[in-house]
Scaffold this motif. Sequence first.
Motif, PDB file in Angstrom:
ATOM      1  N   ASN A 106       0.822  -1.212   0.000  1.00  0.00           N
ATOM      2  CA  ASN A 106       0.000   0.000   0.000  1.00  0.00           C
ATOM      3  C   ASN A 106       0.857   1.265   0.000  1.00  0.00           C
ATOM      4  OD1 ASN A 106      -2.665  -0.909  -0.259  1.00  0.00           O
ATOM      5  ND2 ASN A 106      -2.780  -1.462   1.901  1.00  0.00           N
ATOM      6  N   VAL A 110      -3.251   1.116   6.381  1.00  0.00           N
ATOM      7  CA  VAL A 110      -3.507   2.466   5.856  1.00  0.00           C
ATOM      8  C   VAL A 110      -3.853   3.409   7.003  1.00  0.00           C
ATOM      9  CG1 VAL A 110      -5.071   3.858   4.428  1.00  0.00           C
ATOM     10  CG2 VAL A 110      -4.124   1.728   3.525  1.00  0.00           C
ATOM     11  N   GLY A 112     -19.184  -3.850  10.028  1.00  0.00           N
ATOM     12  CA  GLY A 112     -19.342  -3.302   8.690  1.00  0.00           C
ATOM     13  C   GLY A 112     -20.028  -1.950   8.747  1.00  0.00           C
ATOM     14  N   LEU A 114     -16.449  -5.111  -4.652  1.00  0.00           N
ATOM     15  CA  LEU A 114     -17.887  -5.243  -4.382  1.00  0.00           C
ATOM     16  C   LEU A 114     -18.692  -5.458  -5.658  1.00  0.00           C
ATOM     17  CD1 LEU A 114     -18.091  -2.180  -1.952  1.00  0.00           C
ATOM     18  CD2 LEU A 114     -17.845  -4.589  -1.316  1.00  0.00           C
TER      19      LEU A 114
HETATM   20  C1  LIG Z   1      -9.655  -5.835  -0.514  1.00  0.00           C
HETATM   21  S1  LIG Z   1      -9.939  -5.564   1.171  1.00  0.00           S
HETATM   22  C2  LIG Z   1      -9.072  -4.011   1.410  1.00  0.00           C
HETATM   23  C3  LIG Z   1      -8.397  -3.955   2.755  1.00  0.00           C
HETATM   24  C4  LIG Z   1      -7.611  -2.693   3.062  1.00  0.00           C
HETATM   25  N1  LIG Z   1      -8.431  -1.510   3.002  1.00  0.00           N
HETATM   26  C5  LIG Z   1      -6.391  -2.545   2.212  1.00  0.00           C
HETATM   27  O1  LIG Z   1      -6.282  -1.559   1.477  1.00  0.00           O
HETATM   28  O2  LIG Z   1      -5.496  -3.416   2.262  1.00  0.00           O
HETATM   29  C6  LIG Z   1     -11.650  -5.083   1.255  1.00  0.00           C
HETATM   30  C7  LIG Z   1     -12.209  -5.146   2.670  1.00  0.00           C
HETATM   31  O3  LIG Z   1     -13.467  -4.469   2.687  1.00  0.00           O
HETATM   32  C8  LIG Z   1     -14.249  -5.084   3.684  1.00  0.00           C
HETATM   33  N2  LIG Z   1     -15.654  -4.685   3.484  1.00  0.00           N
HETATM   34  C9  LIG Z   1     -16.499  -5.069   2.502  1.00  0.00           C
HETATM   35  N3  LIG Z   1     -17.719  -4.500   2.659  1.00  0.00           N
HETATM   36  C10 LIG Z   1     -17.651  -3.722   3.771  1.00  0.00           C
HETATM   37  C11 LIG Z   1     -18.569  -2.865   4.452  1.00  0.00           C
HETATM   38  N4  LIG Z   1     -19.820  -2.692   4.015  1.00  0.00           N
HETATM   39  N5  LIG Z   1     -18.145  -2.217   5.560  1.00  0.00           N
HETATM   40  C12 LIG Z   1     -16.890  -2.366   6.007  1.00  0.00           C
HETATM   41  N6  LIG Z   1     -15.964  -3.162   5.393  1.00  0.00           N
HETATM   42  C13 LIG Z   1     -16.327  -3.825   4.286  1.00  0.00           C
HETATM   43  C14 LIG Z   1     -13.963  -6.571   3.505  1.00  0.00           C
HETATM   44  O4  LIG Z   1     -14.273  -7.325   4.665  1.00  0.00           O
HETATM   45  C15 LIG Z   1     -12.463  -6.558   3.161  1.00  0.00           C
HETATM   46  O5  LIG Z   1     -11.652  -6.824   4.280  1.00  0.00           O
END
Ligand SMILES: C[S@@+](CC[C@H](N)C(=O)[O-])C[C@H]1O[C@@H](n2cnc3c(N)ncnc32)[C@H](O)[C@@H]1O
Length: 236
Positions: free
Chosen positions: A39, A76, A120, A143
């Motif tokens: 990152n 991050v 979430g 998503l």
């Molecule tokens: C690809 S990861 C990114 C992790 C981190 N932000 C990074 O940059 O390394 C996406 C994350 O979004 C989380 N996520 C998905 N929908 C969410 C929601 N509605 N609220 C909070 N987190 C969510 C998932 O559980 C997952 O861990």
Amino acid sequence: MSARHGLARRDTALTELMDDRDCDPRALAATYRRFDVVNRLVSAWGHVYRTRVRPELAALGRPARVLDLGSGGGDVVARLAALAARDGLDVEWVGADPDPRAHEAARQRERPGVRFVSQGSRELIDAGETFDLVLSNHVLHHLDAASLRAFADDSLALSHGAVLHADIARGRLAYGLYAVGITPLSVGTFLRVDGLRSIRRSYRAAELSAALGAPWRVQTPAPFRLLATARGRARA
Ligand SMILES: C[S@@+](CC[C@H](N)C(=O)[O-])C[C@H]1O[C@@H](n2cnc3c(N)ncnc32)[C@H](O)[C@@H]1O
């Protein structure tokens, strides 16, 4: 399918290895740890901090609360917290992720002023939480269409200031450079396979703009990066 042919459109059928609940836990933990380096190299949050986050928080003239939605391994939010502390800003940083495996990894990065919750966006709204700034990194491409709309709307409901969603801009050069650059860092992790799949799932600026609609603006703050911005709707 080769990258050359596979990058013209988003490949939404691809899933990432780390999303498999039965994936190797050691490789998963190593992936979360090494997100820190990746990152820092690719996500341009240093630039976004200087141009967006710092001015917004400094203008408040009081202690701020910032949420990283979908905080994954927590690197991050930990990095932003260190930058803000260096600038003398008083900020409570919260990283939220409903995936318990991410929460477990992120907790290693907890320190005064930085905490992680296993929730979430919907649960945070139901709990009545609001923040001065809400951000995310590498969540949008992850998503499906309905979840993207819900996530974007939730982020607006949680912020009474800026909302900043950063993600990858899909492209052949990004794909080629990542494929080469990540190789020495990826041993024992899912970083190579999942990173390349992420690029294939990612948007171009016009696609993300169309997918999000009003009130979002999508910009390119750095090469291979997208930043979707809007003002939150929460009451201060
Ligand atoms: C690809 S990861 C990114 C992790 C981190 N932000 C990074 O940059 O390394 C996406 C994350 O979004 C989380 N996520 C998905 N929908 C969410 C929601 N509605 N609220 C909070 N987190 C969510 C998932 O559980 C997952 O861990």
